[in-house]
Motif scaffolding. Structure first.
Motif, short mmCIF file in Angstrom:
data_model
loop_
_atom_site.label_atom_id
_atom_site.label_comp_id
_atom_site.label_asym_id
_atom_site.label_seq_id
_atom_site.Cartn_x
_atom_site.Cartn_y
_atom_site.Cartn_z
N LEU A 130 0.81 -1.21 0.00
CA LEU A 130 0.00 0.00 0.00
C LEU A 130 0.85 1.27 0.00
N TYR A 131 2.10 1.14 0.50
CA TYR A 131 2.99 2.31 0.57
C TYR A 131 3.09 3.03 -0.78
N PHE A 132 2.94 2.25 -1.86
CA PHE A 132 3.25 2.78 -3.19
C PHE A 132 2.03 3.26 -3.95
N ALA A 168 11.25 9.82 9.09
CA ALA A 168 10.33 9.44 8.01
C ALA A 168 11.00 9.70 6.67
N GLU A 169 11.67 10.83 6.58
CA GLU A 169 12.35 11.19 5.33
C GLU A 169 13.42 10.15 5.00
N ARG A 170 14.16 9.71 6.02
CA ARG A 170 15.23 8.73 5.79
C ARG A 170 14.65 7.41 5.31
N ASN A 175 13.32 4.98 -1.00
CA ASN A 175 12.26 4.14 -1.58
C ASN A 175 11.37 4.99 -2.46
N PRO A 176 11.91 5.50 -3.58
CA PRO A 176 11.09 6.38 -4.40
C PRO A 176 9.85 5.61 -4.84
#
Ligand SMILES: C[S@@+](CC[C@H](N)C(=O)[O-])C[C@H]1O[C@@H](n2cnc3c(N)ncnc32)[C@H](O)[C@@H]1O
Length: 274
Positions: A130-132, A168-170, A175-176
């Motif tokens: 779902l992340y993507f 969160a940014e890291r 993981n583009p």
């Protein structure tokens, strides 16, 4: 004169410390990933039911769903390598169980565009992909392919208020394609509601699957030492594997650590298309 704090920390606490440590060595009996299969079992779908393993990766769960329940499973993933590996694994697995050749197949596709007929699917299994998704288009597509009363089982990890923005940014940067907005359950639930899906089950697991992994395989602890080594000696690994791979490996190791300490929380949704 000893302060109250010093008394608590260095007089009272040491008296219970060993007993407390022993209590912490006892398992809290976390639920493990088989819970997902238990939920599917309770749906009592018949053998041959049509299932999409959405974002199937290398297809491990496509096989397990077919072998366990006799479902006709189509693994869908946008990465060609995953489809090729799935097909190779199918050839291997079919040597032991020829039935799998009839039950399992893999196809290139995305949550936003599945190579699947309208209203032809009983269950969408969506584990950690779902992340993507572009939430709006993905859920419209899921609605299109599911039959009436069809279910969608989502297992994903979401950020909690303990996750600091640089952390969160890291995690997202290497993981583009991950959508930071999808890390917030409120956005995801709004997307379910927009397409009219109802939530039949909503299970917050927190660190349970991580604890289960630690107790059964030790993997989260291994990821912790990996994170420490990666952060202490970046040049060593970057020189050998390159910066992009270093960033992905560090993000992955930290992901396991964050889940253990509450910066990420695992959650299961069982949705129904009315
Ligand atoms: C973390 S892996 C999970 C793989 C597998 N579901 C599992 O549980 O082991 C995420 C998968 O989502 C896939 N993915 C990325 N974007 C996607 C999209 N838009 N639609 C469907 N799958 C996608 C990736 O290629 C990858 O295989």
């Amino acid at each position: 004169m000893t302060s109250e704090f010093l008394n608590e920390a260095y007089d009272e606490y040491p008296r219970i410390e060993d007993e407390f440590q022993a209590a912490l060595d006892e398992s809290l009996q976390p639920r493990g990933p088989d819970l997902l299969y238990d939920i599917v079992r309770e749906l009592r779908l018949p053998p041959g039911a049509g299932v999409i393993d959405l974002g199937c990766g290398e297809g491990d769960h496509s096989f397990r769903l077919a072998e366990t329940f006799g479902f006709a499973v189509q693994g869908v993933d946008p990465v060609r390598r995953n489809i090729e590996l799935g097909n190779e694994a199918l050839e291997e697995a079919a040597k032991q169980n020829a039935e799998l050749r009839r039950l399992v197949r893999f196809a290139l596709g995305t949550a936003e565009a599945m190579p699947v007929d309208d209203a032809s699917v009983d269950l969408i299994w969506c584990r950690e992909s779902l992340y993507f998704f572009d939430l709006e288009n993905a859920f419209a597509e899921c609605r299109r392919v599911l039959r009436t009363d069809g279910r969608m089982l989502i297992y994903n990890n979401f950020e909690t208020e303990l996750m600091e923005p640089p952390e969160a940014e890291r995690w997202h940067a290497p993981n583009p394609g991950t959508m930071p907005a999808n890390s917030d359950p409120r956005n995801v639930e709004a997307a379910f509601a927009d397409v009219g899906f109802t939530i039949e089950q909503d299970i917050t697991l927190g660190s349970e699957f991580g604890e289960y992994g630690q107790e059964h395989t030790g993997k989260p602890g291994q990821q912790l030492i990996h994170a420490a080594r990666l952060m202490r000696a970046p040049e060593r690994y970057i020189a050998r594997f390159g910066e992009t791979n270093y960033d992905i490996m560090l993000a992955d190791a930290l992901w396991h650590v964050y889940r253990m300490i509450g910066k990420l929380s695992s959650r299961i949704y069982l949705l129904k298309k009315p």
